[in-house]
Every structure is written in structure tokens, then in C-alpha cells.
Write a protein that holds these residues in place. Structure first.
Motif, PDB file in Angstrom:
ATOM      1  N   ILE A   1      41.571 -18.449 -22.428  1.00 56.24           N
ATOM      2  CA  ILE A   1      41.956 -18.960 -21.121  1.00 56.24           C
ATOM      3  C   ILE A   1      40.711 -19.509 -20.449  1.00 56.24           C
ATOM      4  CG2 ILE A   1      43.947 -17.428 -20.904  1.00 56.24           C
ATOM      5  CD1 ILE A   1      42.343 -15.729 -18.914  1.00 56.24           C
ATOM      6  N   SER A   2      40.910 -20.557 -19.675  1.00 56.08           N
ATOM      7  CA  SER A   2      39.778 -21.240 -19.051  1.00 56.08           C
ATOM      8  C   SER A   2      40.201 -21.773 -17.686  1.00 56.08           C
ATOM      9  CB  SER A   2      39.344 -22.397 -19.961  1.00 56.08           C
ATOM     10  OG  SER A   2      38.365 -23.196 -19.330  1.00 56.08           O
TER      11      SER A   2
ATOM     12  N   VAL B   1      37.517 -15.843 -22.482  1.00 53.32           N
ATOM     13  CA  VAL B   1      37.689 -16.269 -21.101  1.00 53.32           C
ATOM     14  C   VAL B   1      36.490 -17.123 -20.713  1.00 53.32           C
ATOM     15  CG1 VAL B   1      38.115 -15.517 -18.729  1.00 53.32           C
ATOM     16  CG2 VAL B   1      38.809 -14.040 -20.631  1.00 53.32           C
ATOM     17  N   LEU B   2      36.766 -18.274 -20.111  1.00 54.65           N
ATOM     18  CA  LEU B   2      35.720 -19.181 -19.643  1.00 54.65           C
ATOM     19  C   LEU B   2      35.970 -19.474 -18.179  1.00 54.65           C
ATOM     20  CD1 LEU B   2      33.362 -21.223 -20.210  1.00 54.65           C
ATOM     21  CD2 LEU B   2      35.164 -22.912 -20.624  1.00 54.65           C
TER      22      LEU B   2
ATOM     23  N   ARG C   1      32.703 -15.826 -20.809  1.00 52.39           N
ATOM     24  CA  ARG C   1      31.590 -16.770 -20.703  1.00 52.39           C
ATOM     25  C   ARG C   1      31.656 -17.442 -19.333  1.00 52.39           C
ATOM     26  NH1 ARG C   1      27.877 -16.607 -24.710  1.00 52.39           N
ATOM     27  NH2 ARG C   1      27.558 -18.836 -24.528  1.00 52.39           N
ATOM     28  N   ALA C   2      30.500 -17.772 -18.796  1.00 49.08           N
ATOM     29  CA  ALA C   2      30.397 -18.428 -17.488  1.00 49.08           C
ATOM     30  C   ALA C   2      29.564 -19.689 -17.610  1.00 49.08           C
ATOM     31  CB  ALA C   2      29.764 -17.482 -16.477  1.00 49.08           C
ATOM     32  N   CYS C   3      29.923 -20.665 -16.838  1.00 50.05           N
ATOM     33  CA  CYS C   3      29.141 -21.910 -16.762  1.00 50.05           C
ATOM     34  C   CYS C   3      28.954 -22.238 -15.287  1.00 50.05           C
ATOM     35  CB  CYS C   3      29.801 -23.041 -17.536  1.00 50.05           C
ATOM     36  SG  CYS C   3      31.578 -23.024 -17.545  1.00 50.05           S
ATOM     37  N   ALA C   4      28.042 -21.482 -14.656  1.00 50.26           N
ATOM     38  CA  ALA C   4      27.826 -21.539 -13.214  1.00 50.26           C
ATOM     39  C   ALA C   4      27.365 -22.906 -12.725  1.00 50.26           C
ATOM     40  CB  ALA C   4      26.823 -20.464 -12.803  1.00 50.26           C
TER      41      ALA C   4
END
Length: 173
Positions: free
Chosen positions: A47-48, A78-79, A107-110
Motif C-alpha cells: 500500500i502506498s 507500506v510506503l 518505507r518513508a520518502c519525506a
């Protein structure tokens, strides 16, 4: 009327195919996806979303479906740009995530623009993608080309544009 021992018995309608419009339709497709994943034993789910603020992740039905789906050998990816809204709005999901940490990768892409992060569910057999998260418009389906394209896009985000995020617990000294 006897209660069925299988929570998902009778919910065997196929997942929706085609376009959707509106928050109500989007949220129902998310609920249906997790119920189907539990019933059919999907091996992997991704899921993203930028923040998951309008996903029904905190609802009891979703938590129950995820619990029924969970077992060793499964993968849940999870993204997100940020997990602040997840913690604030989805306590049941946070608790489930903590319990099943060994099968969940977050995972995070701040640094990413929130509009660039796909708002989607991917599984080997069905996908959902919101093209416009604000208006909740998008498409879902099981077409192979849709699954491959979305899967490749999400893999690119998970592998190349994100870092570990949303730990199951915070350890301090």
C-alpha cells in the motif's frame, strides 16, 4: 441465525474492476481488498500513499481482515511520505503493525512531493490506484499490464526513493 466461523464467508464477490469516483467508493474498495486478501490468502500486499489520512485503516473491519490475512511467509509493504496521520488516525492499524512487524516493511520518502507518491494498493492479482487523491478518483482491476506497471513503479519508490520509516517501536536509552 447461526454465526459463521469464517468471518469472510459470503463475501465472495469479485473485487471491483474499472473506474471509481469519490471517497466512499475508494474506501469501500480498500475494505474489499483487505477482506479478499484474507479470504484468498494473498502472499503480498503493498500500500502506498502520501499520508493515508483518508484510508479506512483504523476501522475494525480492516484490522480484522489484516489480522485474518497475517501469517508467516506473507509480506506487507507500506510506503508513505509521512506516518504522522497513520499514528494520529489509525490506532488499530498501528497496533496490528506492531504485532506483525516481522512481515511488515514500512518505507518513508519525506523529501518527495506528496502528489508524486502513488496512492495505491498492489497485489499479485489486483490493483487499485488513485489518480487524484483529493477527489478520490482512480481505477482498480486485475489486468496484467496494470499490475506490472504499478508494481514496477512501487518497486522503484521502495528501492530507490525511500528509506526505512515508521518503526514498530521506539527504543530509547
Amino acid at each position: 441465525m447461526p454465526v459463521s466461523p469464517n468471518l469472510y464467508e459470503g463475501l465472495e464477490a469479485p473485487l471491483p474492476q474499472g473506474r471509481f469516483s469519490g471517497r466512499t467508493q475508494f474506501q469501500q474498495r480498500v475494505r474489499d481488498a483487505f477482506a479478499t486478501a484474507a479470504r484468498e490468502g494473498w502472499r503480498e500486499i503493498t500500500i502506498s500513499d502520501a499520508n493515508f489520512h483518508d484510508w479506512p485503516l483504523g476501522e475494525r473491519a480492516v484490522a480484522d481482515a489484516l489480522q485474518a490475512w497475517s501469517r508467516t511467509g506473507r509480506r506487507f509493504n507500506v510506503l508513505a511520505r509521512s506516518y504522522d496521520e497513520v499514528v494520529r488516525r489509525h490506532a488499530r492499524f498501528v497496533s496490528w503493525r506492531r504485532t506483525w512487524d516481522h512481515i511488515v516493511t514500512c518505507r518513508a520518502c519525506a523529501a518527495a512531493d506528496p502528489l508524486d507518491i502513488p496512492s495505491a494498493i498492489w497485489s499479485p492479482g489486483w490493483t487499485l490506484q488513485r489518480w487524484d487523491p483529493e477527489r478520490c478518483t482512480g481505477i482498480s482491476g486485475s489486468e496484467p499490464e496494470r499490475r506490472v506497471l504499478l508494481g514496477e513503479a512501487l518497486c522503484g519508490w521502495l528501492r530507490n526513493k525511500s528509506a526505512p520509516g515508521f518503526p514498530a517501536s521506539t527504543l530509547g536509552l
